[in-house]
Write a protein that holds these residues in place. Structure first.
Motif, PDB file in Angstrom:
ATOM      1  N   UNK A 111       0.841  -1.197   0.000  1.00 16.92           N
ATOM      2  CA  UNK A 111       0.000   0.000   0.000  1.00 16.92           C
ATOM      3  C   UNK A 111       0.876   1.247   0.000  1.00 16.92           C
ATOM      4  N   UNK A 112       0.592   2.139  -0.932  1.00 17.22           N
ATOM      5  CA  UNK A 112       1.434   3.313  -1.082  1.00 17.22           C
ATOM      6  C   UNK A 112       0.648   4.457  -1.704  1.00 17.22           C
ATOM      7  N   UNK A 113       0.961   5.674  -1.276  1.00 18.77           N
ATOM      8  CA  UNK A 113       0.399   6.879  -1.882  1.00 18.77           C
ATOM      9  C   UNK A 113       1.557   7.829  -2.163  1.00 18.77           C
ATOM     10  N   UNK A 114       1.699   8.206  -3.409  1.00 16.91           N
ATOM     11  CA  UNK A 114       2.740   9.154  -3.808  1.00 16.91           C
ATOM     12  C   UNK A 114       2.102  10.511  -4.082  1.00 16.91           C
ATOM     13  N   UNK A 115       2.775  11.559  -3.627  1.00 12.46           N
ATOM     14  CA  UNK A 115       2.229  12.911  -3.744  1.00 12.46           C
ATOM     15  C   UNK A 115       3.273  13.839  -4.360  1.00 12.46           C
TER      16      UNK A 115
END
Lengths: 114, 112
Positions: free
Chosen positions: B2-6
């Motif tokens: 699980x990952x969120x890149x911003x």
């Protein structure tokens, strides 16, 4: 209605000391969370409690323990503090029923480990 | 995992211009995407959110768009004002869990 409260606001520890961060919510929320915030790292999940009586690890659980004391309270314990645990700690809560997914955050605890 | 890149990590705009912040998530089953604003020394505050069954949502000068196929969502702030200066975080709620994963934040500076 105070929302989510945290104590203490600020704490200085020496390496190896232990302490417990307290969090309470008066919104009758089911789920509660502990995050740490470090510069450039965003908010990282330490532990969460989906409902009273359950706890689960998040992204960075090592060095921490939690207790969901009752529906209102969720505490975070550092058994042997390390300088790497210097951070700002945020507690949050969420209803988690009826499609309501908004998290509400507490004011944070600033922890400095020397 | 699980990952969120911003992106971007910092953004400077002139007052009155628009600002756009983008996030990409890893889990195609994610179904809820909030945006938070955090002022210096304060707690994160929800400013807008969007669910996976909606493509766009607006609230006055703020809007969020979601592209489920590409697995990315964006925050749009129009007619920026100095009080919009803050750090903005995106997040994703991973389906079937109670876990929110946050992006690393964007520091927005609105220049007067």
């Amino acid at each position: 209605n105070a929302g989510v409260t945290q104590t203490p606001k600020f704490q200085v520890l020496k390496t190896g000391q232990s302490m417990t961060l307290q969090c309470a919510q008066d919104m009758n929320h089911n789920s509660m969370y502990w995050y740490r915030q470090d510069p450039g790292m965003g908010l990282r999940l330490i532990y969460y409690s989906a409902s009273e009586g359950t706890t689960d690890k998040g992204e960075v659980p090592n060095g921490y323990n939690v207790s969901r004391l009752n529906k209102r309270e969720f505490s975070l314990r550092l058994e042997s503090a390390a300088p790497s645990q210097t951070s700002v700690y945020f507690c949050a809560s969420r209803v988690a029923t009826g499609g309501e997914e908004t998290q509400y955050f507490g004011p944070g605890t600033r922890l400095l480990v020397l | 995992g699980e990952n969120v890149e911003q992106h971007p990590s910092t953004l400077s705009v002139q007052e009155g211009d628009s600002a756009v912040i983008k996030c990409t998530y890893s889990d195609s089953a994610s179904n809820y995407f909030p945006w938070y604003k955090q002022e210096l020394g304060k707690r994160p505050q929800l400013i807008i959110d969007i669910r996976s069954n909606v493509g766009e949502k607006k609230d006055q000068r703020i809007a969020v768009t979601l592209n489920k196929t590409a697995k990315h969502f964006s925050l749009h702030i129009t007619e920026t004002q100095p009080e919009d200066s803050a750090v903005y975080f995106c997040a994703a709620l991973f389906a079937g869990t109670y876990k929110y994963i946050f992006g690393t934040g964007t520091r927005l500076k609105v220049l007067a």
